[in-house]
Write an enzyme that holds these catalytic residues in place. Structure first.
Site, PDB file in Angstrom:
ATOM      1  N   ASP A  44       0.840  -1.200   0.000  1.00 35.55           N
ATOM      2  CA  ASP A  44       0.000   0.000   0.000  1.00 35.55           C
ATOM      3  C   ASP A  44       0.876   1.251   0.000  1.00 35.55           C
ATOM      4  O   ASP A  44       0.366   2.376  -0.050  1.00 35.55           O
ATOM      5  CB  ASP A  44      -1.019  -0.011   1.146  1.00 35.55           C
ATOM      6  CG  ASP A  44      -0.380  -0.047   2.521  1.00 35.55           C
ATOM      7  OD1 ASP A  44       0.857  -0.154   2.616  1.00 35.55           O
ATOM      8  OD2 ASP A  44      -1.128   0.033   3.521  1.00 35.55           O
ATOM      9  N   SER A  45       2.209   1.049  -0.020  1.00 33.90           N
ATOM     10  CA  SER A  45       3.125   2.167  -0.256  1.00 33.90           C
ATOM     11  C   SER A  45       2.852   2.773  -1.629  1.00 33.90           C
ATOM     12  O   SER A  45       3.382   3.835  -1.949  1.00 33.90           O
ATOM     13  CB  SER A  45       4.587   1.687  -0.172  1.00 33.90           C
ATOM     14  OG  SER A  45       4.789   0.536  -0.971  1.00 33.90           O
ATOM     15  N   ASP A  83      -1.059  -6.117  -0.253  1.00 34.57           N
ATOM     16  CA  ASP A  83      -1.376  -5.491   1.030  1.00 34.57           C
ATOM     17  C   ASP A  83      -2.876  -5.282   1.205  1.00 34.57           C
ATOM     18  O   ASP A  83      -3.561  -4.839   0.273  1.00 34.57           O
ATOM     19  CB  ASP A  83      -0.709  -4.105   1.113  1.00 34.57           C
ATOM     20  CG  ASP A  83       0.507  -4.099   2.015  1.00 34.57           C
ATOM     21  OD1 ASP A  83       0.653  -5.021   2.849  1.00 34.57           O
ATOM     22  OD2 ASP A  83       1.317  -3.163   1.890  1.00 34.57           O
ATOM     23  N   LYS A 113      -1.118  -9.381   2.889  1.00 32.65           N
ATOM     24  CA  LYS A 113      -0.358  -8.916   4.058  1.00 32.65           C
ATOM     25  C   LYS A 113      -1.204  -7.931   4.835  1.00 32.65           C
ATOM     26  O   LYS A 113      -1.909  -7.112   4.232  1.00 32.65           O
ATOM     27  CB  LYS A 113       0.954  -8.255   3.622  1.00 32.65           C
ATOM     28  CG  LYS A 113       1.751  -7.672   4.810  1.00 32.65           C
ATOM     29  CD  LYS A 113       3.164  -7.285   4.425  1.00 32.65           C
ATOM     30  CE  LYS A 113       3.289  -5.938   3.787  1.00 32.65           C
ATOM     31  NZ  LYS A 113       2.818  -4.792   4.593  1.00 32.65           N
ATOM     32  N   GLU A 115      -1.209  -5.438   8.664  1.00 27.82           N
ATOM     33  CA  GLU A 115      -0.370  -4.871   9.714  1.00 27.82           C
ATOM     34  C   GLU A 115      -0.961  -5.113  11.098  1.00 27.82           C
ATOM     35  O   GLU A 115      -2.177  -5.026  11.279  1.00 27.82           O
ATOM     36  CB  GLU A 115      -0.220  -3.354   9.490  1.00 27.82           C
ATOM     37  CG  GLU A 115       0.471  -3.003   8.185  1.00 27.82           C
ATOM     38  CD  GLU A 115       0.612  -1.501   7.961  1.00 27.82           C
ATOM     39  OE1 GLU A 115       0.242  -0.704   8.862  1.00 27.82           O
ATOM     40  OE2 GLU A 115       1.104  -1.119   6.878  1.00 27.82           O
ATOM     41  N   GLU A 182       9.458  -4.158  10.361  1.00 24.80           N
ATOM     42  CA  GLU A 182       9.860  -2.858   9.792  1.00 24.80           C
ATOM     43  C   GLU A 182      10.394  -1.911  10.860  1.00 24.80           C
ATOM     44  O   GLU A 182       9.745  -1.686  11.894  1.00 24.80           O
ATOM     45  CB  GLU A 182       8.661  -2.209   9.068  1.00 24.80           C
ATOM     46  CG  GLU A 182       9.031  -0.841   8.482  1.00 24.80           C
ATOM     47  CD  GLU A 182       8.053  -0.280   7.463  1.00 24.80           C
ATOM     48  OE1 GLU A 182       7.098  -0.997   7.090  1.00 24.80           O
ATOM     49  OE2 GLU A 182       8.254   0.877   7.049  1.00 24.80           O
TER      50      GLU A 182
END
Ligand code: KIV
Length: 275
Positions: A44-45, A83, A113, A115, A182
């Site tokens: 999602d960057s 993501d 993925k 978070e 991270e």
């Protein structure tokens, strides 16, 4: 050969390092795939490096599906991880399973993925039970930028480090097949890597993780808004692109491009009839 969750586990078991790069489009996916990288993360960057947002909070399911499907078409051997965007899984276990399913069915990912640690363990468990492989992500979790108060290294105090270990174990216990660490101290990442039987993929987490991931625009010098300390510039593609764009602009304006070899011909007899 196609990389799978089994490839990831075998790499951990055999002490072989894993590679992952972010990617958001078909052409770049093909290049990364041909380079032999194990995995592509449709991160999602993309909110930052593709869409120009200041953070990842505004990224939508539609954005992830759109870019995920483009990458999946170009990635033959890479394991494609997509993501889950902000608020696509935090709201409920039900939402998490439905949205993970969309990323697989419409985005054509091989895994998703998300978070978080202990707090999202029920979501990870439900998604994996639905037959969808999950990568966890702890430490600096950019979707929580507002709660974290900025892009800061995580896990530096005893309490914070213990919490990260607890989160990593919860993610593994819930069924994730790998976990991204991270922006955490290298020695803490090494400790977590030792404690887990699933592979750790580090970004700003030192050399002892089982694998590494980088945002490709960062490692190619194509994104200068914010360059974290952990980024190594493997090539200055940004400068090469700028030089080529400048040259193109100059040649068109000077009449040097297009040249004879770039043009199509028509028979003069046909042309004469047009006047
Ligand atoms: O979105 C992303 O690119 C990521 C990486 C930084 C791991 O989550």
């Amino acid at each position: 050969m196609k990389n799978t969750v089994s490839t990831f586990q075998a790499a951990k078991d055999n002490g072989e390092k894993l590679t992952m790069l972010t990617c958001y489009d078909y052409s770049t996916a093909k290049i990364i795939d041909e380079a032999g990288v194990n995995s592509i993360l449709v991160g999602d960057s993309l909110g930052n490096v593709i869409l120009g947002y200041e953070d990842t909070v505004s990224v939508t399911m539609e954005d992830m599906i759109h870019h995920g499907a483009a990458v999946a078409r170009g990635a033959k051997n890479c394991l494609v991880v997509i993501d889950m965007p902000f608020m696509s899984y935090q709201t409920s276990v039900y939402d998490a399973v439905v949205n993970a399913g969309r990323l697989m069915k419409e985005g054509r990912g091989n895994a998703v993925k998300l978070e978080g640690g202990v707090s999202v363990a029920p979501q990870i468990k439900a998604i994996t039970q639905a037959g969808i492989p999950v990568v966890g992500h702890i430490g600096l979790t950019p979707q929580s930028i507002n709660a974290l108060g900025g892009n800061k290294v995580q896990g530096k105090s005893e309490e914070a480090a213990k919490k990260l270990i607890e989160d990593a174990l919860a993610v593994q216990e819930a069924g994730a097949f790998a976990i991204v660490l991270e922006a955490i101290p290298a020695k803490l990442a090494a400790l977590i890597t030792k404690k887990l039987h699933i592979p750790t993929i580090g970004i700003g987490a030192g050399a002892e993780c089982d694998g590494q991931v980088l945002v490709y625009q960062d490692m190619l010098g194509m994104f200068s808004d914010y360059v974290p300390k952990f980024v190594k510039k493997f090539a200055d593609v940004g400068s090469v692109m700028k030089q080529a764009f400048t040259e193109y602009d100059k040649e068109v304006k000077e009449g040097a491009f297009p040249a004879e070899e770039h043009t199509f011909k028509i028979n003069d007899e046909v042309l004469d009839k047009l006047y």
